[in-house]
Design an enzyme around this catalytic site. Structure first.
Site, PDB file in Angstrom:
ATOM      1  N   SER A 212       0.841  -1.195   0.000  1.00  0.00           N
ATOM      2  CA  SER A 212       0.000   0.000   0.000  1.00  0.00           C
ATOM      3  C   SER A 212       0.879   1.250   0.000  1.00  0.00           C
ATOM      4  O   SER A 212       1.731   1.381  -0.868  1.00  0.00           O
ATOM      5  CB  SER A 212      -0.962  -0.066   1.198  1.00  0.00           C
ATOM      6  OG  SER A 212      -1.982   0.879   1.060  1.00  0.00           O
ATOM      7  N   ASP A 319      -7.851  -2.778  -7.604  1.00  0.00           N
ATOM      8  CA  ASP A 319      -7.385  -2.486  -6.253  1.00  0.00           C
ATOM      9  C   ASP A 319      -8.438  -1.700  -5.473  1.00  0.00           C
ATOM     10  O   ASP A 319      -8.932  -0.669  -5.929  1.00  0.00           O
ATOM     11  CB  ASP A 319      -6.082  -1.680  -6.334  1.00  0.00           C
ATOM     12  CG  ASP A 319      -5.482  -1.454  -4.965  1.00  0.00           C
ATOM     13  OD1 ASP A 319      -4.587  -2.215  -4.588  1.00  0.00           O
ATOM     14  OD2 ASP A 319      -5.923  -0.525  -4.257  1.00  0.00           O
ATOM     15  N   HIS A 368      -6.760  -5.717  -1.791  1.00  0.00           N
ATOM     16  CA  HIS A 368      -5.739  -4.714  -1.510  1.00  0.00           C
ATOM     17  C   HIS A 368      -4.709  -5.328  -0.567  1.00  0.00           C
ATOM     18  O   HIS A 368      -5.074  -5.886   0.456  1.00  0.00           O
ATOM     19  CB  HIS A 368      -6.364  -3.464  -0.881  1.00  0.00           C
ATOM     20  CG  HIS A 368      -5.374  -2.349  -0.685  1.00  0.00           C
ATOM     21  ND1 HIS A 368      -4.733  -1.747  -1.740  1.00  0.00           N
ATOM     22  CD2 HIS A 368      -4.895  -1.757   0.432  1.00  0.00           C
ATOM     23  CE1 HIS A 368      -3.915  -0.815  -1.276  1.00  0.00           C
ATOM     24  NE2 HIS A 368      -3.996  -0.806   0.046  1.00  0.00           N
TER      25      HIS A 368
END
Length: 475
Positions: A212, A319, A368
């Site tokens: 991330s 995503d 994610h």
């Protein structure tokens, strides 16, 4: 960022770490000076032998094993978290190994005093070290268990908690004028310097990984780490990057809203505001290419061409965090046709930006982050798992250092799904209905999203039953 639909596919039961009572007795630690990097060409056979050996020794050595990474605060106390508390890292040494994995944690960011104040009230762990636990157990690629982490289990593991809220880019201290410090980029540099006295000076490979915001942090910092080590005379350490779920697009939002927080702002606008607030440092070549518009360097496809170190990119084609900032809400009401088209186009756009990345893994899933999940070994693209693709990449770099330029045969590392909608890959992580918590299969999920099988079949020029069959099998 974003945990909306995920449940994880059939996670394997983890072997329980030994109890604390056992650990207390382990006051002397045996060290085996084995160099596991010397056998990379024949790694599969070697790994089988090691696993057999580890499993046969396990019952009689359990009291000697310590699974946890331990907290170390930085020696340089001027490099801090947002609130001025000392930054630090978790370390699990593996004395027989010359491979080091440094992981950058993710967790969005804040870009002005108001939303940083809110973040401090609601997510203090991401801005302060005051409540960090003394130990941390590694999972996924940070796991010390070979069954969960087939190729990196024996590396020296380092986890750097994210407490700078600046996508690991800032270089500005807390002052009377600035309520918060933003020192993400400097934290990485200081951790690397601290680790040199703990064995990193003897490393062969350093893999800077992150998920991330940490994945974007890898793209921004991997060359800086390589330059730092080179400048300190450690020219033999090969620095590489592994960026997970950090390859964002600066695309147009599905519908535009006023910019008040991370979620409502367009990605470009938050970063534009952020880099001024954070005093960000971006890779030099990218900065020169985009002078005055340095925000471009936070977007993978724009910064990647200027990165000199080898980088492996892991990115879900759909995503969740990208869809969130693009104002696509996948909860409650079925998705409208315009949103559905937007989601499919996102997959196409992402594919296009990744096509020239030599080493990457891009499944057509709505999710994610993945590399620290215990199901990271289950997801496949075209029959190859992510640990296998990373191993192929390792081998290709090992071979190219020995002047063998041809990639290993039968060992793919450029893997991207070609099917066109979220979760058309049957190995995607489980989707759960957000309200009931029930697992959904692909067809249930697509219907939940308002997917019209009849219409889609018509568009594809096929019989609806055939399309349903293909969806069920994930072909």
């Amino acid at each position: 960022m974003g945990n909306r639909f995920r449940g994880g596919r059939n996670p394997q039961p983890r072997r329980a770490p030994p109890s604390p009572a056992y650990r207390d007795r382990a006051d002397t630690t045996e060290s085996f000076p084995l160099d596991f990097t010397a056998v990379e060409e024949n790694m599969d056979n070697f790994m089988t032998q090691v696993k057999n050996l580890a499993q046969s020794l396990y019952p009689c050595s359990a009291q000697k094993l310590d699974y946890d990474m331990k907290l170390h605060l930085l020696e340089n106390t001027s490099v801090t978290c947002n609130d001025g508390s000392p930054s630090g890292y978790y370390l699990k040494e593996s004395r027989g190994s010359r491979r080091w994995l440094i992981f950058l944690e993710g967790g969005w960011y804040c870009f002005n005093k108001e939303n940083c104040d809110t973040r401090y009230e609601t997510m203090r762990r991401l801005m302060s070290s005051s409540k960090w636990p003394q130990t941390k157990t590694g999972t996924g690629i940070l796991s010390p268990l070979p069954e969960e982490n087939p190729h990196w289990w024996n590396a020296n593991m380092v986890f750097i908690p994210y407490c700078s809220s600046d996508v690991w880019s800032g270089a500005s201290p807390k002052t009377d004028q600035n309520s918060y410090a933003f020192m993400g980029s400097l934290i990485i540099q200081e951790v690397v310097k601290d680790l040199l006295s703990k064995g990193l000076d003897n490393a062969k490979v350093l893999l800077l990984a992150g998920s991330s915001a940490g994945g974007t942090g890898v793209l921004l910092n991997v060359d800086r780490v390589a330059d730092l080590l080179e400048g300190l005379g450690h020219t033999a350490i090969q620095v590489r990057g592994l960026s997970d779920s950090g390859w964002f697009l600066d695309n147009k939002q599905y519908h535009c809203t006023d910019c008040v927080d991370n979620v409502s702002c367009s990605p470009t606008e938050t970063i534009r505001r952020g880099i001024k607030y954070w005093g960000s440092v971006v890779p030099e070549e990218c900065r020169l290419t985009h002078e005055g518009e340095e925000w471009n360097c936070f977007f993978g496809y724009r910064v990647f061409p200027s990165i000199k170190s080898p980088v492996f990119v892991v990115q879900w084609l759909f995503d969740e965090a990208q869809l969130t900032v693009d104002n696509i809400q996948l909860t409650g009401q079925p998705v409208q046709e315009g949103q559905w088209r937007y989601i499919q186009n996102l997959g196409i756009e992402l594919r296009n930006t990744l096509k020239d990345v030599p080493a990457m893994f891009a499944p057509a899933c709505l999710s994610h982050e993945v590399i620290t999940r215990n199901y990271w070994i289950d997801v496949q693209v075209k029959g190859t798992s992510l640990p296998r693709a990373l191993h192929c990449w390792d081998r290709s770099l090992h071979d190219s250092n020995r002047n063998n330029k041809a990639p290993p045969k039968g060992c793919p590392m450029h893997l991207i799904d070609s099917c066109p909608w979220p979760h058309c890959n049957p190995t995607c992580p489980t989707i759960r209905d957000q309200f009931t918590g029930q697992e959904m299969n692909v067809i249930q999920f697509l219907m939940h999203m308002g997917f019209d099988v009849q219409k889609m079949a018509q568009q594809q020029g096929m019989d609806p039953a055939k399309l349903l069959g293909m969806l069920s099998s994930g072909s």
